[in-house]
Design a protein around this motif. Structure first.
Motif, PDB file in Angstrom:
ATOM      1  N   GLN A 446       2.103   7.054  -7.220  1.00 42.96           N
ATOM      2  CA  GLN A 446       1.637   6.825  -5.868  1.00 42.96           C
ATOM      3  C   GLN A 446       2.493   7.578  -4.852  1.00 42.96           C
ATOM      4  O   GLN A 446       2.000   8.150  -3.890  1.00 42.96           O
ATOM      5  CB  GLN A 446       1.704   5.322  -5.608  1.00 42.96           C
ATOM      6  CG  GLN A 446       1.007   4.862  -4.382  1.00 42.96           C
ATOM      7  CD  GLN A 446       1.033   3.345  -4.317  1.00 42.96           C
ATOM      8  OE1 GLN A 446       0.003   2.709  -4.252  1.00 42.96           O
ATOM      9  NE2 GLN A 446       2.218   2.771  -4.355  1.00 42.96           N
ATOM     10  N   GLN A 477     -13.361   6.452 -13.193  1.00 44.75           N
ATOM     11  CA  GLN A 477     -12.439   5.674 -12.357  1.00 44.75           C
ATOM     12  C   GLN A 477     -11.813   6.547 -11.257  1.00 44.75           C
ATOM     13  O   GLN A 477     -11.624   6.094 -10.131  1.00 44.75           O
ATOM     14  CB  GLN A 477     -11.331   5.043 -13.210  1.00 44.75           C
ATOM     15  CG  GLN A 477     -11.788   3.871 -14.071  1.00 44.75           C
ATOM     16  CD  GLN A 477     -12.177   2.648 -13.249  1.00 44.75           C
ATOM     17  OE1 GLN A 477     -11.840   2.524 -12.083  1.00 44.75           O
ATOM     18  NE2 GLN A 477     -12.938   1.747 -13.857  1.00 44.75           N
ATOM     19  N   ARG A 480     -14.087   6.945  -8.357  1.00 44.89           N
ATOM     20  CA  ARG A 480     -14.324   5.742  -7.543  1.00 44.89           C
ATOM     21  C   ARG A 480     -13.088   5.281  -6.777  1.00 44.89           C
ATOM     22  O   ARG A 480     -13.134   4.238  -6.119  1.00 44.89           O
ATOM     23  CB  ARG A 480     -14.752   4.596  -8.455  1.00 44.89           C
ATOM     24  CG  ARG A 480     -16.133   4.772  -9.028  1.00 44.89           C
ATOM     25  CD  ARG A 480     -16.430   3.546  -9.849  1.00 44.89           C
ATOM     26  NE  ARG A 480     -17.664   3.700 -10.601  1.00 44.89           N
ATOM     27  CZ  ARG A 480     -18.012   2.894 -11.599  1.00 44.89           C
ATOM     28  NH1 ARG A 480     -17.212   1.903 -11.948  1.00 44.89           N
ATOM     29  NH2 ARG A 480     -19.148   3.072 -12.215  1.00 44.89           N
ATOM     30  N   ALA A 481     -11.985   5.976  -6.881  1.00 44.00           N
ATOM     31  CA  ALA A 481     -10.756   5.515  -6.231  1.00 44.00           C
ATOM     32  C   ALA A 481     -10.954   5.426  -4.721  1.00 44.00           C
ATOM     33  O   ALA A 481     -11.788   6.121  -4.146  1.00 44.00           O
ATOM     34  CB  ALA A 481      -9.613   6.466  -6.561  1.00 44.00           C
ATOM     35  N   GLU A 482     -10.164   4.560  -4.059  1.00 44.27           N
ATOM     36  CA  GLU A 482     -10.410   4.271  -2.645  1.00 44.27           C
ATOM     37  C   GLU A 482      -9.952   5.389  -1.712  1.00 44.27           C
ATOM     38  O   GLU A 482     -10.326   5.412  -0.550  1.00 44.27           O
ATOM     39  CB  GLU A 482      -9.720   2.955  -2.248  1.00 44.27           C
ATOM     40  CG  GLU A 482      -8.201   3.054  -2.242  1.00 44.27           C
ATOM     41  CD  GLU A 482      -7.523   1.780  -1.760  1.00 44.27           C
ATOM     42  OE1 GLU A 482      -8.213   0.832  -1.389  1.00 44.27           O
ATOM     43  OE2 GLU A 482      -6.286   1.762  -1.780  1.00 44.27           O
ATOM     44  N   SER A 483      -9.102   6.306  -2.208  1.00 42.62           N
ATOM     45  CA  SER A 483      -8.620   7.385  -1.354  1.00 42.62           C
ATOM     46  C   SER A 483      -8.319   8.589  -2.222  1.00 42.62           C
ATOM     47  O   SER A 483      -8.096   8.443  -3.424  1.00 42.62           O
ATOM     48  CB  SER A 483      -7.340   6.955  -0.632  1.00 42.62           C
ATOM     49  OG  SER A 483      -6.303   6.794  -1.577  1.00 42.62           O
ATOM     50  N   GLY A 486      -5.025   8.033  -3.858  1.00 43.03           N
ATOM     51  CA  GLY A 486      -5.164   7.030  -4.919  1.00 43.03           C
ATOM     52  C   GLY A 486      -5.757   7.648  -6.177  1.00 43.03           C
ATOM     53  O   GLY A 486      -5.374   7.291  -7.298  1.00 43.03           O
TER      54      GLY A 486
ATOM     55  N   ASP B 178      -3.124  -2.229  -4.448  1.00 42.08           N
ATOM     56  CA  ASP B 178      -4.002  -3.074  -5.265  1.00 42.08           C
ATOM     57  C   ASP B 178      -5.119  -2.292  -5.939  1.00 42.08           C
ATOM     58  O   ASP B 178      -5.446  -2.524  -7.096  1.00 42.08           O
ATOM     59  CB  ASP B 178      -4.602  -4.183  -4.399  1.00 42.08           C
ATOM     60  CG  ASP B 178      -3.557  -5.230  -4.056  1.00 42.08           C
ATOM     61  OD1 ASP B 178      -2.481  -5.206  -4.698  1.00 42.08           O
ATOM     62  OD2 ASP B 178      -3.801  -6.034  -3.151  1.00 42.08           O
ATOM     63  N   ASP B 179      -5.722  -1.356  -5.180  1.00 37.64           N
ATOM     64  CA  ASP B 179      -6.839  -0.603  -5.759  1.00 37.64           C
ATOM     65  C   ASP B 179      -6.364   0.196  -6.970  1.00 37.64           C
ATOM     66  O   ASP B 179      -7.043   0.253  -8.001  1.00 37.64           O
ATOM     67  CB  ASP B 179      -7.439   0.344  -4.711  1.00 37.64           C
ATOM     68  CG  ASP B 179      -8.588   1.168  -5.294  1.00 37.64           C
ATOM     69  OD1 ASP B 179      -9.666   0.577  -5.544  1.00 37.64           O
ATOM     70  OD2 ASP B 179      -8.397   2.375  -5.534  1.00 37.64           O
ATOM     71  N   THR B 182      -5.823  -2.111  -9.898  1.00 34.43           N
ATOM     72  CA  THR B 182      -7.096  -2.536 -10.476  1.00 34.43           C
ATOM     73  C   THR B 182      -7.672  -1.455 -11.390  1.00 34.43           C
ATOM     74  O   THR B 182      -8.133  -1.732 -12.504  1.00 34.43           O
ATOM     75  CB  THR B 182      -8.102  -2.840  -9.346  1.00 34.43           C
ATOM     76  OG1 THR B 182      -7.484  -3.757  -8.463  1.00 34.43           O
ATOM     77  CG2 THR B 182      -9.389  -3.417  -9.899  1.00 34.43           C
ATOM     78  N   ARG B 183      -7.634  -0.209 -10.925  1.00 37.24           N
ATOM     79  CA  ARG B 183      -8.235   0.873 -11.721  1.00 37.24           C
ATOM     80  C   ARG B 183      -7.369   1.207 -12.948  1.00 37.24           C
ATOM     81  O   ARG B 183      -7.899   1.502 -14.020  1.00 37.24           O
ATOM     82  CB  ARG B 183      -8.442   2.116 -10.860  1.00 37.24           C
ATOM     83  CG  ARG B 183      -9.481   1.862  -9.805  1.00 37.24           C
ATOM     84  CD  ARG B 183      -9.885   3.052  -8.987  1.00 37.24           C
ATOM     85  NE  ARG B 183     -10.692   2.551  -7.892  1.00 37.24           N
ATOM     86  CZ  ARG B 183     -11.945   2.097  -8.040  1.00 37.24           C
ATOM     87  NH1 ARG B 183     -12.537   2.149  -9.218  1.00 37.24           N
ATOM     88  NH2 ARG B 183     -12.608   1.622  -7.013  1.00 37.24           N
TER      89      ARG B 183
END
Lengths: 500, 382
Positions: A446, A477, A480-483, A486, B178-179, B182-183
């Motif tokens: 991250q 996956q 579909r990550a949020e950013s 990410g 969190d995301d 989860t993944r």
């Protein structure tokens, strides 16, 4: 290893299993085996970062001279040396320039404080040198056009490891890799072995500098002056050479062989250290007065007393022993073909090692030609170092920039040049695949991904750096990550990327 | 010679920094009794930790090494405990510590790595047994509702095996979003190799985040106690300590090592509170060091050493030893302390009594290759 879904293409194996990890702009090699062989001509033995490191011998010599001056001042002597080797503060890339004058000021007022301050300066200089060395290593791994050969540098550096747990060994750790490993990675095993065992880092780390022959002129002279002060043998280096560097444990040598070899090694030392006096601590020296006289019997062979050459002759024989060939072949096969290396492959590599007299490019060619090394199932869980380097390469980094690689490897549990044991780091998944270690990789992924922002699209990059090898569920996956960041982090910790 | 002294002192500082791996690994089992194994990697010198000063040969072999060191704690006519072990000596005097001297695993060669493998796997030869005796121990205990759990960046060999053991060590890294978690979980759940350690990581990180611990010996002692006293938490733990390989400058280095060990055990005891009454700590190393000192004010790889037990329920205040003597003729291969007690037998007995298991069964399961030695019992009051 339980079989994960992914199946690797030969191109991905060349880039990620043999190499250090693909870059986003690497084209998948059309002929993976040839792409590896071609790298032999592209290896840079002395990249700029290594070449620019401050001179470790000078750092050590300066410290010793300062301590001597401090002690003379403390004992009231006025004949402190007026000429001192130039301090490391004069060289770039060290930290203590600002604190150096303090030492001088303190000397007159408080001798004990002066000694402490000098020691602290030294430790700061050594730490700066270590951090620069780690940076040079990482920069070389990111910039190289010969990632397979660079991987072999890391392999041999771990095989012949020192552990930088004291300030003097830390000072020489980067120089050890630069001067004993890198120049010989495309040479012979014997030359590398001799360079390693005569390097100040190794001679200091395994206490060879202090080991002297009990019946040597130096020991007899000491005893006649002061019977209380008996110096003698230290068998640490002798044992680890036989057990770890060459023959391998349980290969048939005895305690008597170790002790005899330790006697043969006496006198092997570092210039300007261990025997007092002036000298260049970067250099090996042989101290004839500390050498145990007489012939030695090691593994059934008698070595006539030839001074420095006695231990050298034994080392060369070790290098050519079938036990060494098996030991090296097993470790190399494990590094590429899986934690439990296939016996047929080990036998083939050992044969190539022996037939070529330990010629390393010949050994690498045998490795590349081994079908077991191209098995499509991912067979190695990346070590923290492998994972970090492949993550930086995979996100397009050409140098480490402001990143503190040394601190980062500490957090991941694999401190560079500090395995804490002369056996080096383990090369099996069981040593690295633990729950806390996984969590840290996720946290770190991250942090690597965050500054990239929108600049890197993992949906595009993942199939490029793992060509024809990415599991569909991973691709899904990532998409579909949020950013975007990410998604990059997820790519870096995906099961596909954790293994090679 | 000025320079030589300098290097000895920096080596001592380095050794201190190395002391804790940090490796703490725990396993959850449904019992109120606790067992902690502290491994001393690098071959701790039993002859200096627990000095047989009553042996007529001791002063000749070791007098120069000890020099004008503080005398330590005299335990009986034969043995004196190293002066750095202040808290340990107090435990001994209150009956909460005992020592077993001239003890060794079945390993009779002098490689650290092979020696540690034998100690941790419980085999009689290196690499003859694949999993660790602590993992087999967890398998013998009734399983808790919660899966077995562990704490350390990686899992030491003694805890490796079929029972999943998680690991934890303090980290200053930021926590993941969190995301992402989860993944990652979705991907790892489908992976047979990653699923179990990842589940364990998620459980452990939640609890450990509250403790805010550091990596010094006392903090790790408190961390260990924190896990062991957690309701439904782990009841079996392992800690790794490094830096016992004192080839050079042993006096300073071993002193620093033992101060760290002393602080670790003292913090653990304090942190356990009332639960100390049912807690047993075993400290052991892969082998000992030479009886004579070497040419560099240290000692080389040897054979027999000392093992320590601490705990609230110990029948302590004694040294268990069939003392072999240090005369030249008594030494093993004319150089090492001759082992007269089996470390396997001590471990089996200590584990069994600590966790209220049948000693014979523990001996068979943990050390199936061992042939003759019966577990050493009568160590605990409960």
């Amino acid at each position: 290893m339980p079989a994960p879904a992914a199946r690797l293409s030969p191109a991905a194996i060349a880039l990620n299993r043999f190499g250090l990890g693909a870059r986003p702009d690497d084209a998948p090699p059309a002929d993976p085996k040839r792409s590896l062989l071609r790298q032999f001509d592209r290896f840079d033995p002395r990249p700029a970062g290594y070449a620019a490191l401050a001179d470790a011998g000078q750092v050590v010599r300066h410290y010793r001279a300062q301590q001597q001056a401090n002690r003379m001042a403390a004992s009231g002597g006025t004949n402190a040396p007026t000429t001192m080797p130039p301090g490391p503060a004069a060289a770039p890339a060290t930290a203590s320039g600002a604190t150096a004058p303090t030492t001088t000021d303190l000397k007159a007022a408080d001798p004990a404080a002066a000694l402490r301050a000098t020691r602290q300066d030294f430790r700061d200089d050594v730490q700066a040198l270590y951090n620069e060395g780690v940076r040079a290593r990482a920069d070389a791994a990111l910039a190289t056009e010969a990632p397979f050969v660079e991987r072999m540098v890391h392999f041999w550096s771990n095989h012949f490891c020192v552990s930088a747990d004291s300030a003097p060994v830390t000072a020489f750790a980067a120089a050890f890799e630069r001067d004993a490993i890198r120049p010989h990675v495309l040479g012979t095993f014997t030359d590398m072995l001799l360079a390693v065992e005569q390097h100040p880092a190794m001679l200091l780390y395994l206490n060879q500098v202090q080991s002297i022959g009990p019946d040597s002129p130096a020991a007899l002279r000491d005893a006649s002056r002061n019977p209380q002060r008996r110096r003698g043998l230290n068998e640490n280096l002798a044992r680890e050479i036989m057990e770890l560097h060459t023959l391998g444990v349980r290969s048939g040598y005895t305690q008597a062989d170790v002790t005899e070899f330790a006697r043969a090694l006496t006198g092997w030392s570092v210039d300007g250290m261990g025997g007092g006096g002036e000298g260049d601590p970067n250099r090996f020296t042989f101290r004839a007065a500390q050498h145990e006289p007489g012939s030695r019997s090691i593994l059934g062979k008698v070595y006539a007393d030839g001074g420095e050459g006695q231990a050298r002759a034994a080392l060369i024989d070790f290098a050519h022993s079938p036990a060494t060939a098996r030991h090296v072949a097993t470790k190399l096969a494990r590094h590429v073909a899986g934690d439990d290396p296939p016996p047929a492959m080990v036998a083939r590599l050992a044969k190539s090692f022996t037939a070529s007299g330990g010629d390393l490019p010949t050994l690498y060619r045998a490795l590349i030609a081994s079908p077991e090394a191209w098995a499509p199932t991912p067979n190695k869980f990346k070590t923290p170092w492998e994972w970090t380097i492949s993550a930086l390469r995979g996100t397009g980094k050409r140098d480490v920039g402001a990143m503190q690689i040394a601190a980062l490897q500490t957090q991941l549990g694999q401190r560079v040049w500090k395995p804490g044991t002369p056996a080096g780091w383990d090369d099996i998944a069981a040593s690295w695949l633990a729950s806390d270690a996984l969590l840290r990789r996720v946290e770190l992924a991250q942090r690597i991904a965050a500054p990239l922002g929108q600049g890197v699209d993992a949906r595009v990059i993942a199939p490029r750096i793992m060509p024809a090898s990415l599991a569909p569920v991973t691709a899904e996956q990532i998409a579909r990550a949020e950013s975007p960041a990410g998604a990059v982090a997820l790519m870096l910790v995906s099961p596909d990327f954790l293994r090679r | 010679m000025i320079a030589r002294r300098q290097f000895l002192s920096t080596a001592a500082l380095g050794a201190g920094a190395l002391f804790v791996a940090p490796g703490l690994a725990l396993a959850t089992v449904p019992t109120e009794r606790r067992f902690v194994f502290i491994i001393q990697r690098g071959a701790a010198d039993g002859l200096d930790v627990l000095r047989p000063v009553g042996d007529p040969a001791f002063d000749g072999l070791r007098g120069r090494l000890i020099g004008d060191d503080a005398p330590g704690t005299k335990l009986d006519g034969m043995f004196t405990l190293h002066p750095a072990l202040v808290e340990t000596a107090r435990m001994y005097q209150s009956g909460q510590a005992l020592f077993v001297h001239a003890v060794a695993s079945p390993y009779r060669d002098r490689s650290h790595f092979d020696g540690q493998n034998v100690l941790e796997t419980g085999g009689t030869q290196p690499y003859a047994v694949r999993d660790g005796w602590m993992n087999r121990l967890v398998a013998m205990l009734p399983r808790a509702s919660e899966e077995a759990i562990a704490i350390a960046p990686t899992v030491p060999a003694a805890l490796r095996g079929p029972v999943q053991v998680a690991s934890y060590a303090p980290s200053p890294l930021p926590h993941a979003a969190d995301d992402l978690i989860t993944r990652v979980t979705a991907l790892y759940d489908a992976d047979p190799q990653l699923h179990a350690p990842w589940s364990a990581a998620l459980e452990t990180s939640g609890f450990a985040a509250d403790l805010g611990v550091r990596q010094d010996p006392a903090s790790l002692g408190r961390l260990t106690a924190g896990f062991l006293t957690k309701p439904d938490g782990p009841r079996v733990a392992m800690l790794e300590t490094l830096g016992w390989d004192t080839h050079v400058g042993q006096k300073e280095r071993l002193g620093a090592q033992l101060r760290n060990l002393d602080a670790l055990v003292a913090a653990l005891r304090q942190g356990m509170g009332d639960a100390w009454a049912t807690t047993t700590v075993l400290v052991a190393t892969e082998f000992g060091r030479t009886a004579a000192i070497n040419g560099t004010a240290g000692t080389d790889h040897g054979t027999g050493s000392v093992a320590m037990l601490m705990g609230g329920a110990l029948k302590g205040g004694r040294v268990i030893s069939d003392w072999p003597g240090l005369s030249a003729a008594s030494l093993y291969e004319q150089r090492d302390l001759r082992p007269t007690s089996a470390l396997d037998a001590l471990i089996a007995g200590a584990v069994a009594e600590s966790l209220a298991l049948d000693p014979q069964m523990v001996g068979r399961r943990l050390f199936s290759q061992a042939t003759t030695e019966r577990p050493l019992t009568g160590l605990l009051r409960i």
